[in-house]
Design a protein around this motif. Structure first.
Motif, PDB file in Angstrom:
ATOM      1  N   UNK A  28      11.302   9.428 -58.018  1.00  0.00           N
ATOM      2  CA  UNK A  28      12.439  10.001 -58.755  1.00  0.00           C
ATOM      3  C   UNK A  28      11.908  11.130 -59.635  1.00  0.00           C
ATOM      4  N   UNK A  29      12.531  12.295 -59.510  1.00  0.00           N
ATOM      5  CA  UNK A  29      12.177  13.438 -60.347  1.00  0.00           C
ATOM      6  C   UNK A  29      13.351  13.667 -61.297  1.00  0.00           C
ATOM      7  N   UNK A  30      13.103  13.568 -62.583  1.00  0.00           N
ATOM      8  CA  UNK A  30      14.173  13.842 -63.553  1.00  0.00           C
ATOM      9  C   UNK A  30      13.526  14.548 -64.732  1.00  0.00           C
ATOM     10  N   UNK A  31      13.463  15.857 -64.638  1.00  0.00           N
ATOM     11  CA  UNK A  31      12.744  16.627 -65.655  1.00  0.00           C
ATOM     12  C   UNK A  31      13.723  17.399 -66.533  1.00  0.00           C
ATOM     13  N   UNK A  32      13.454  17.357 -67.811  1.00  0.00           N
ATOM     14  CA  UNK A  32      14.219  18.138 -68.785  1.00  0.00           C
ATOM     15  C   UNK A  32      15.709  17.786 -68.797  1.00  0.00           C
ATOM     16  N   UNK A  33      15.977  16.525 -68.654  1.00  0.00           N
ATOM     17  CA  UNK A  33      17.349  16.009 -68.766  1.00  0.00           C
ATOM     18  C   UNK A  33      17.412  15.016 -69.935  1.00  0.00           C
ATOM     19  N   UNK A  46      19.649  15.312 -54.185  1.00  0.00           N
ATOM     20  CA  UNK A  46      19.605  16.180 -55.363  1.00  0.00           C
ATOM     21  C   UNK A  46      20.958  16.076 -56.055  1.00  0.00           C
ATOM     22  N   UNK A  47      20.961  15.573 -57.279  1.00  0.00           N
ATOM     23  CA  UNK A  47      22.250  15.288 -57.941  1.00  0.00           C
ATOM     24  C   UNK A  47      22.334  15.937 -59.322  1.00  0.00           C
ATOM     25  N   UNK A  48      23.550  16.152 -59.746  1.00  0.00           N
ATOM     26  CA  UNK A  48      23.815  16.668 -61.098  1.00  0.00           C
ATOM     27  C   UNK A  48      25.267  16.311 -61.429  1.00  0.00           C
ATOM     28  N   UNK A  49      25.616  16.341 -62.724  1.00  0.00           N
ATOM     29  CA  UNK A  49      27.018  16.070 -63.067  1.00  0.00           C
ATOM     30  C   UNK A  49      27.828  17.356 -63.180  1.00  0.00           C
ATOM     31  N   UNK A  50      27.171  18.489 -62.952  1.00  0.00           N
ATOM     32  CA  UNK A  50      27.848  19.772 -63.041  1.00  0.00           C
ATOM     33  C   UNK A  50      28.082  20.302 -61.608  1.00  0.00           C
ATOM     34  N   UNK A  51      29.327  20.209 -61.154  1.00  0.00           N
ATOM     35  CA  UNK A  51      29.635  20.578 -59.763  1.00  0.00           C
ATOM     36  C   UNK A  51      29.345  22.042 -59.459  1.00  0.00           C
ATOM     37  N   UNK A  97      14.734  11.134 -55.137  1.00  0.00           N
ATOM     38  CA  UNK A  97      15.939  11.488 -55.899  1.00  0.00           C
ATOM     39  C   UNK A  97      15.578  12.498 -56.997  1.00  0.00           C
ATOM     40  N   UNK A  98      16.217  13.655 -56.931  1.00  0.00           N
ATOM     41  CA  UNK A  98      16.114  14.650 -58.015  1.00  0.00           C
ATOM     42  C   UNK A  98      17.356  14.506 -58.870  1.00  0.00           C
ATOM     43  N   UNK A  99      17.235  13.895 -60.027  1.00  0.00           N
ATOM     44  CA  UNK A  99      18.398  13.687 -60.893  1.00  0.00           C
ATOM     45  C   UNK A  99      18.464  14.820 -61.919  1.00  0.00           C
ATOM     46  N   UNK A 100      19.625  15.445 -62.043  1.00  0.00           N
ATOM     47  CA  UNK A 100      19.754  16.601 -62.955  1.00  0.00           C
ATOM     48  C   UNK A 100      19.056  17.804 -62.340  1.00  0.00           C
ATOM     49  N   UNK A 101      19.419  18.106 -61.082  1.00  0.00           N
ATOM     50  CA  UNK A 101      18.686  19.144 -60.320  1.00  0.00           C
ATOM     51  C   UNK A 101      19.161  20.546 -60.681  1.00  0.00           C
ATOM     52  N   UNK A 102      20.204  20.659 -61.498  1.00  0.00           N
ATOM     53  CA  UNK A 102      20.754  21.964 -61.901  1.00  0.00           C
ATOM     54  C   UNK A 102      21.035  22.829 -60.660  1.00  0.00           C
ATOM     55  N   UNK A 103      20.532  24.062 -60.640  1.00  0.00           N
ATOM     56  CA  UNK A 103      20.879  24.974 -59.539  1.00  0.00           C
ATOM     57  C   UNK A 103      19.904  24.889 -58.360  1.00  0.00           C
ATOM     58  N   UNK A 104      19.049  23.874 -58.366  1.00  0.00           N
ATOM     59  CA  UNK A 104      18.318  23.526 -57.141  1.00  0.00           C
ATOM     60  C   UNK A 104      16.896  24.051 -56.982  1.00  0.00           C
ATOM     61  N   UNK A 105      16.461  24.943 -57.858  1.00  0.00           N
ATOM     62  CA  UNK A 105      15.135  25.550 -57.677  1.00  0.00           C
ATOM     63  C   UNK A 105      14.026  24.495 -57.578  1.00  0.00           C
TER      64      UNK A 105
END
Ligand SMILES: C[S@@+](CC[C@H](N)C(=O)[O-])C[C@H]1O[C@@H](n2cnc3c(N)ncnc32)[C@H](O)[C@@H]1O
Length: 296
Positions: free
Chosen positions: A234-239, A157-162, A127-135
């Protein structure tokens, strides 16, 4: 009327009055901020009340400047009544700075510690939480492919910004960014050529479908949404840096519940489990690279 007599003594009350005016202005801004956060929660069920005040203030000020608004009180009716405005506001509130193989040494360590251990599993959930634009998620997919693991992986890969999620799902990036991405890939000891993983089209590069096949992009709000599968990593960096202590503890508890025993957690370089409620539930795998493992 100001009398001549009081000239030297006058400075104290004037300073005091100025201080009071500044304090009043700050109190008004704090009040407006409370109203704004309530309006957002009431109208859209997004809860920013536990974001760190510093980043919240910065993002809201950026928004006021961008839309030429004098104060937060002018922002509130736009949030409540203007169709489509909240989507634009959310883009301002979400800091989407990211890059491929950001902090290459982290990816190196991840390969040597975590990925080598994940090889024992027949199926791997990430799970990539807060993946932003996917890079970041494409970077991991590349590394998993090079380790012969990608075909066994389901990556969420998830984010709260659609808006960010849409960009991530397309996987199309400006060609001018590719040079920096390639350098990071090489510093992370990538085994092939970075060009193997994208097709160049005019001034854009499109990430290859073979990477995308294993990634599910989805909306997920770390504040109000719950666990949806048991994860091996789980990867959740800089969130978490944008959250206050309470919210950090809430989100870390969600991660702890979402991880299999022995599952791994990767945080950003300014984030740590130290001084959080989850400290004793994890082992430190690589302190500098912020890699942790859920203990039994
Ligand atoms: C700076 S980016 C991090 C991108 C990437 N992880 C990296 O380190 O390169 C922070 C991301 O966190 C997301 N975010 C902030 N609050 C969130 C929340 N409550 N739920 C899910 N994502 C959130 C933002 O939308 C943004 O895309």
């Amino acid at each position: 009327m100001v009398s001549n007599q009081a000239s030297s003594a006058e400075t104290v009350p004037v300073n005091k009055a100025r201080k009071t005016a500044k304090q009043k202005a700050e109190a008004i801004t704090a009040f407006e901020m409370t109203l704004l956060l309530q309006a957002i929660k009431f109208r859209y069920n997004y809860d920013f009340s536990n974001y760190s005040l510093g980043s919240l203030t910065r993002q809201i000020n950026n928004c006021l400047n961008k839309y030429k608004l004098k104060n937060i009180s002018e922002l509130i009716p736009k949030i409540l009544h203007e169709k489509g405005f909240f989507t634009l506001f959310l883009r301002e509130m979400s800091v989407t700075v990211t890059e491929m193989f950001r902090d290459p040494e982290v990816f190196n360590t991840l390969r040597d510690t975590v990925l080598s251990d994940l090889k024992k599993h027949a199926h791997i959930n990430i799970w990539h939480a807060g993946c932003a634009t996917g890079e970041e998620v494409y970077s991991l997919a590349i590394m998993l492919k090079e380790e012969g693991l990608l075909s066994r992986c389901q990556i969420y890969a998830t984010d709260f910004n659609n808006h960010s999620i849409d960009i991530a799902e397309q996987g199309i990036y400006k060609a001018e960014k590719i040079k920096g991405f390639t350098e990071n890939y090489q510093l992370a000891n990538g085994k092939a050529s970075f060009a193997d993983y994208y097709q160049a089209k005019h001034s854009y590069a499109k990430m290859s479908d073979s990477l995308k096949e294993h990634i599910t992009f989805a909306h997920h709000d770390l504040i109000k949404d719950s666990c949806f599968a048991k994860m091996h990593l789980i990867v959740c960096r800089n969130v978490l840096i944008y959250f206050n202590k309470n919210l950090q503890n809430h989100v870390l508890s969600l991660f702890q519940q979402s991880l299999h025993q022995g599952g791994y957690l990767l945080l950003g370089d300014k984030e740590s489990l130290e001084f959080t409620d989850q400290k004793d539930n994890f082992l430190v795998v690589a302190k500098a690279q912020r890699i942790y493992q859920r203990n039994s």
